[in-house]
Design a protein around this motif. Structure first.
Motif, PDB file in Angstrom:
ATOM      1  N   CYS A 252       0.881  -1.193   0.057  1.00 62.09           N
ATOM      2  CA  CYS A 252       0.129  -0.077   0.004  1.00 62.09           C
ATOM      3  C   CYS A 252       0.867   1.244  -0.080  1.00 62.09           C
ATOM      4  O   CYS A 252       0.311   2.321  -0.383  1.00 62.09           O
ATOM      5  N   GLU A 253       2.059   1.023   0.493  1.00 65.29           N
ATOM      6  CA  GLU A 253       3.080   2.297   0.295  1.00 65.29           C
ATOM      7  C   GLU A 253       2.676   3.547   1.572  1.00 65.29           C
ATOM      8  O   GLU A 253       2.935   4.571   1.381  1.00 65.29           O
ATOM      9  N   HIS A 254       1.712   3.220   2.245  1.00 60.36           N
ATOM     10  CA  HIS A 254       1.516   4.054   3.604  1.00 60.36           C
ATOM     11  C   HIS A 254       1.216   3.528   4.601  1.00 60.36           C
ATOM     12  O   HIS A 254       0.439   4.160   5.684  1.00 60.36           O
ATOM     13  N   GLY A 255       1.806   2.449   5.048  1.00 62.16           N
ATOM     14  CA  GLY A 255       1.613   1.799   6.199  1.00 62.16           C
ATOM     15  C   GLY A 255       0.490   1.092   6.971  1.00 62.16           C
ATOM     16  O   GLY A 255       0.076   1.064   8.042  1.00 62.16           O
ATOM     17  N   ILE A 256      -0.155   0.597   5.868  1.00 63.82           N
ATOM     18  CA  ILE A 256      -1.630  -0.226   6.215  1.00 63.82           C
ATOM     19  C   ILE A 256      -1.513  -1.295   6.050  1.00 63.82           C
ATOM     20  O   ILE A 256      -1.799  -2.183   7.184  1.00 63.82           O
ATOM     21  N   CYS A 257      -0.858  -1.978   4.915  1.00 66.46           N
ATOM     22  CA  CYS A 257      -1.161  -3.403   4.440  1.00 66.46           C
ATOM     23  C   CYS A 257      -0.283  -4.314   5.284  1.00 66.46           C
ATOM     24  O   CYS A 257      -0.348  -5.641   5.532  1.00 66.46           O
ATOM     25  N   GLY A 258       1.045  -3.830   5.810  1.00 63.20           N
ATOM     26  CA  GLY A 258       2.092  -4.619   6.400  1.00 63.20           C
ATOM     27  C   GLY A 258       3.008  -5.494   5.431  1.00 63.20           C
ATOM     28  O   GLY A 258       3.829  -6.144   6.026  1.00 63.20           O
ATOM     29  N   ALA A 259       2.842  -5.567   4.120  1.00 65.22           N
ATOM     30  CA  ALA A 259       3.399  -6.329   3.258  1.00 65.22           C
ATOM     31  C   ALA A 259       5.004  -6.108   3.332  1.00 65.22           C
ATOM     32  O   ALA A 259       5.985  -6.944   3.300  1.00 65.22           O
ATOM     33  N   CYS A 260       5.384  -4.956   3.871  1.00 67.38           N
ATOM     34  CA  CYS A 260       6.855  -4.406   3.739  1.00 67.38           C
ATOM     35  C   CYS A 260       7.664  -4.426   5.239  1.00 67.38           C
ATOM     36  O   CYS A 260       8.497  -4.040   5.273  1.00 67.38           O
TER      37      CYS A 260
END
Lengths: 288, 157
Positions: free
Chosen positions: B43-51
């Motif tokens: 998501c690139e804004h800190g929601i999805c957690g993939a990173c």
């Protein structure tokens, strides 16, 4: 590249950080944990000329008890608060609230000072600061000043801190043994910001209530201290009837806005329901 | 890149160095500058957690942190989870219990679960669900992931 270009500074001291803020005259943003600011930068909703990163100033992270207050350096991580034995013992309401702040990987970076200075009215820490009558210390070019919670929050995402000031410390009065506490929150998903949350603290004294503290998150542009509802409990004790009356009064004390997440009426309804739940649970906690 | 900065850090036990603009996100630095593409950008804004990766031993989101902020830090990414050619017990358990389908969230899910089991080696099912709620999975319905974390916890104790 997502954020716009900016000058990046990671000063090693607070004085250096203050000098940088002066130099940019309001065009710099302070970077604390970054868990709210970085998404705003990635979306380019925030386009500061410079970032002043406080993460290289180690003296801004501490938890200590002093004169009946627990004091937090502004850069103290939420994760450190969550696992702090001092907080568990002396500020159990803050510990409970911390579990509602985002998720563990957010709390690794997120800070107490950042959460409060960001002043999102749906966030948990501003509600706890308001409920407990806490205060923050701001340092600026003219030195330090103490700002009470009631004088800090102005409106959505806006505090009374000046652009050349930095929030350096958060102070919360320690909770006496025997007090009960609860934070009740409603959100679509756990970890989201609250649609409404209620922070409650009660100090029972036999059938009486020596003190009650109630504050909202999500029920208006700033956290709301529900003083008139507290007074019902302090006058009538912590009976079911008094709790119901306080919950009803709580809903009258807030002026929420409607937005994409919930209508104003629904938020007012939640304020009553969650106040009742928070008080009942706080009372159970007090009675062990 | 006139205003590029040098970032030196340790990733998976190896000292690495790169030059980037201060506005470069840590996850993009890992993928583009260090060639470590196992960490996913969602998501690139800190929601999805993939990173999610471990930064100095603690799970954090690399899409809402600047690379320059990680200068001097010790990182663990999905590429560092295997030891001596053997899958980590968490990876084994995810394979065994169908803890993944498309695999997009899996790196973040594994790193989040690793931090969860370090802070709480014997989590209840509710605590596992709360812990992994930091990462969005759109395939599994989470049941397999919960079972995998339970199984890994038993093995790692």
């Amino acid at each position: 590249m997502k954020p716009v270009k900016f000058d990046y500074h990671a000063p090693a001291s607070l004085d250096e950080a203050l000098a940088l803020l002066r130099r940019y005259g309001g065009d710099a943003k302070i970077l604390a944990g970054g868990q709210s600011l970085m998404p705003l930068l990635n979306f380019r909703l925030s386009r500061p000329a410079a970032l002043v990163d406080l993460n290289r100033i180690p003296s801004l992270a501490y938890i200590e008890e002093h004169d009946g207050q627990v004091r937090f350096g502004a850069m103290t991580r939420q994760r450190m608060i969550e696992f702090s034995p001092l907080v568990a013992r002396r500020l159990p309401l803050l510990r409970e609230a911390t579990k509602w702040v985002g998720h563990l990987p957010i709390r690794t970076r997120g800070t107490i000072g950042g959460s409060i200075a960001h002043a999102d009215p749906s966030a948990e820490y501003p509600a706890v600061l308001t409920a407990l009558d806490g205060e923050v210390v701001a340092r600026g070019p003219k030195g330090e000043r103490v700002v009470k919670a009631k004088d800090l929050f102005v409106t959505y995402l806006t505090t009374s801190l000046e652009p050349d000031e930095i929030l350096v410390e958060v102070r919360l009065p320690a909770t006496d043994a025997g007090a009960g506490f609860a934070l009740e929150e409603f959100a679509r998903r756990h970890g989201d910001f609250a649609i409404v949350a209620i922070a409650a603290l009660v100090v029972p004294d036999g059938a009486r209530c020596r003190a009650a503290r109630l504050a909202t998150a999500g029920a208006g542009p700033v956290p709301v201290r529900l003083r008139a509802a507290e007074q019902i409990l302090e006058r009538d004790g912590l009976t079911d009837a008094a709790i119901d009356a306080a919950a009803g009064r709580a809903a009258e004390l807030v002026s929420p806005d409607s937005d994409i997440h919930a209508s104003a009426d629904y938020r007012r309804h939640l304020t009553a329901v969650l106040t009742r739940r928070a008080l009942r649970r706080a009372l159970r906690v007090a009675h062990g | 890149m006139a205003d590029a900065v040098t970032v030196r850090l340790t990733v998976n036990g190896v000292e690495r160095e790169g030059r980037c603009e201060p506005r470069k996100l840590l996850v993009d630095f890992l993928r583009e500058d260090l060639g470590l593409t196992g960490t996913h950008v969602g998501c690139e804004h800190g929601i999805c957690g993939a990173c999610t990766i471990l930064i100095d031993g603690e799970a954090a989101r690399s899409c809402i942190m600047l690379a320059v902020q990680a200068d001097g830090a010790e990182l663990l990414t999905i590429e560092g989870l295997m030891r001596d050619g053997k899958l980590h017990p968490l990876q084994e358990a995810f394979r065994e219990h169908h803890g993944l389908q498309c695999g997009f969230c899996t790196p973040g899910m594994l790193m989040t679960a690793l931090d969860l089991l370090r802070t709480n080696p014997s989590p209840t099912e509710a605590e596992i669900r709360e812990g992994i709620s930091a990462v969005l999975c759109r395939c599994t319905g989470y049941h397999g992931i919960v079972r995998a974390v339970e199984a890994a916890a038993r093995k790692m104790r």
